[in-house]
Design an enzyme around this catalytic site. Structure first.
Site, mmCIF file in Angstrom:
data_model
loop_
_atom_site.group_PDB
_atom_site.id
_atom_site.type_symbol
_atom_site.label_atom_id
_atom_site.label_comp_id
_atom_site.label_asym_id
_atom_site.label_seq_id
_atom_site.Cartn_x
_atom_site.Cartn_y
_atom_site.Cartn_z
ATOM 1 N N LYS A 148 18.550 11.879 55.026
ATOM 2 C CA LYS A 148 18.922 10.684 55.792
ATOM 3 C C LYS A 148 19.120 9.481 54.880
ATOM 4 C CE LYS A 148 16.300 11.836 59.917
ATOM 5 N NZ LYS A 148 15.353 11.255 60.876
ATOM 6 N N SER A 172 19.978 10.071 42.261
ATOM 7 C CA SER A 172 20.372 10.491 40.912
ATOM 8 C C SER A 172 20.869 9.290 40.119
ATOM 9 C CB SER A 172 21.485 11.539 40.991
ATOM 10 O OG SER A 172 21.075 12.613 41.804
ATOM 11 N N HIS A 177 15.969 15.783 46.658
ATOM 12 C CA HIS A 177 16.705 17.048 46.792
ATOM 13 C C HIS A 177 15.717 18.202 47.028
ATOM 14 C CE1 HIS A 177 19.557 14.825 43.947
ATOM 15 N NE2 HIS A 177 20.335 15.088 44.973
ATOM 16 N N GLN A 182 35.420 12.877 46.434
ATOM 17 C CA GLN A 182 34.795 11.739 47.106
ATOM 18 C C GLN A 182 34.666 10.518 46.193
ATOM 19 O OE1 GLN A 182 31.249 14.166 47.851
ATOM 20 N NE2 GLN A 182 30.005 12.475 47.126
HETATM 21 P P1 AMP Z 1 23.563 13.977 46.274
HETATM 22 O O1 AMP Z 1 23.206 14.899 45.164
HETATM 23 O O2 AMP Z 1 23.265 12.547 45.976
HETATM 24 O O3 AMP Z 1 24.941 14.214 46.812
HETATM 25 O O4 AMP Z 1 22.583 14.330 47.469
HETATM 26 C C1 AMP Z 1 22.485 15.637 47.968
HETATM 27 C C2 AMP Z 1 21.641 15.620 49.201
HETATM 28 O O5 AMP Z 1 20.353 15.108 48.893
HETATM 29 C C3 AMP Z 1 22.204 14.737 50.310
HETATM 30 O O6 AMP Z 1 21.995 15.354 51.560
HETATM 31 C C4 AMP Z 1 21.379 13.487 50.175
HETATM 32 O O7 AMP Z 1 21.276 12.745 51.381
HETATM 33 C C5 AMP Z 1 20.046 14.064 49.789
HETATM 34 N N1 AMP Z 1 19.218 13.055 49.147
HETATM 35 C C6 AMP Z 1 19.546 12.303 48.074
HETATM 36 N N2 AMP Z 1 18.566 11.421 47.795
HETATM 37 C C7 AMP Z 1 17.602 11.630 48.733
HETATM 38 C C8 AMP Z 1 16.326 11.040 49.003
HETATM 39 N N3 AMP Z 1 15.836 10.044 48.259
HETATM 40 N N4 AMP Z 1 15.624 11.512 50.040
HETATM 41 C C9 AMP Z 1 16.103 12.509 50.819
HETATM 42 N N5 AMP Z 1 17.283 13.112 50.615
HETATM 43 C C10 AMP Z 1 18.025 12.676 49.591
#
Ligand code: AMP
Length: 310
Positions: A176, A214, A39, A63
């Site tokens: 990605k 997470s 993040h 979701q």
């Molecule tokens: P989330 O909190 O899981 O909904 O993720 C929020 C944003 O962080 C989304 O755009 C995810 O694709 C990105 N994200 C989550 N994990 C990673 C990671 N390991 N590397 C790059 N971006 C991430």
């Protein structure tokens, strides 16, 4: 300095419009919190693109299906604020709304408590009192994660649209790691003429290769060790491609064997075109290998892009 926290959508919109009236640009990084280095890499990127960055922290009920892990999704809001403060607090604002769907919470509760029949197709109530408008990116949402999570991407596309409408950013940065999500948002922005540039960033990994997520915190030590089979098999597959093995079915089988051998329960292993997300039989440059698998009660996703001349 800890970032300012805005909890109300009207206040958020007002803040954004004030920033815009000063001719400054706004970047948006949508997250569900429990921030990790992945993040933070998106926030850093946004800070290089825009004058100020809004990080939204909101676990989107729209979701999650009723059987999914909404209630156990990890959170650490004060930890998140400290991590953001260490970056560049003054230029970061956190949008942390309580609920972006319930327009009439009191009435909804009365209806549920009154025992009336209710149709729940996701964690958001359907049926008129609450939310009933959804964005669907019809073809791209069907494959990969959409097969086992049929309401997932309409929840994602809808919440991202709501965030775009509230924050009115110039840029929005996505990871990605959620490859299909990134492509869906790009397509939605194109199809619906949002004036927002969508930026996709590479996957941040732990030192041992595990894609940061997470949800990793919910893996036992042993499950975490076994889950390394995903990133290892993806790296092996990419190496095989560069050595000339370009048959999709063979590479899929190799990945499946590695992950199943590590006691992972496969949701899918797919080799698809990076833009259309349609499956390919022969691997060529411009494909992405995507994996989703369960370790214990935790569903993990990962992928690797193949961008080499073969
Ligand atoms: P989330 O909190 O899981 O909904 O993720 C929020 C944003 O962080 C989304 O755009 C995810 O694709 C990105 N994200 C989550 N994990 C990673 C990671 N390991 N590397 C790059 N971006 C991430």
């Amino acid at each position: 300095m800890e970032p300012e926290v805005i909890r109300d959508k009207e206040a958020m919109r007002k803040w954004s419009r004030t920033i815009r009236s000063q001719n400054k640009t706004i970047g948006l990084v949508p997250t569900m919190g429990y921030l990790h280095e992945g993040h933070l890499s998106l926030v850093r990127q946004s800070l290089t693109l825009a004058d100020v960055t809004v990080v939204s922290i909101y676990v989107n009920p729209g979701q999650f299906s009723p059987t999914e892990d909404l209630s156990t999704y990890p959170s650490d809001f004060s930890g998140d604020l400290s991590k953001l403060a260490a970056l560049s607090g003054a230029k970061v604002v956190v949008f942390n709304p309580k609920n972006l769907y319930d327009y009439n919470e009191g009435e909804r509760k009365k209806k549920i408590n009154g025992g009336g029949e209710k149709k729940v197709v996701s964690c958001v109530e359907e049926g008129g009192l609450g939310h009933e408008t959804w964005i669907r990116v019809e073809r791209l949402e069907k494959g990969l994660c959409g097969k086992s999570r049929p309401a997932f991407f309409r929840g994602v596309a809808t919440i991202v649209t709501k965030l775009f409408n509230i924050v009115e950013p110039d840029f929005a940065v996505f990871g990605k790691k959620d490859y299909q999500q990134w492509r869906i948002i790009q397509r939605m922005v194109r199809d619906l003429d949002f004036g927002i540039e969508i930026v996709g960033l590479d996957i941040a990994r732990e030192k041992d290769g595990l894609a940061m997520s997470s949800r990793n915190v919910r893996l036992s030590d042993e499950e975490r060790q076994r889950a390394l089979s995903i990133s290892k098999s993806l790296a092996m597959a990419k190496a095989s491609v560069t050595e000339g093995k370009t048959n999709s079915a063979e590479l899929r089988d190799m990945i499946i064997q590695e992950v199943v051998g590590a006691a992972g329960r496969i949701d899918y292993v797919e080799i698809v075109d990076q833009e259309s997300l349609e499956g390919v039989e022969e691997i060529k440059s411009g494909v992405v290998i995507c994996v989703a698998a369960w370790f214990g009660t935790v569903r993990l996703i990962d992928n690797i892009e193949i961008n080499v001349s073969l």
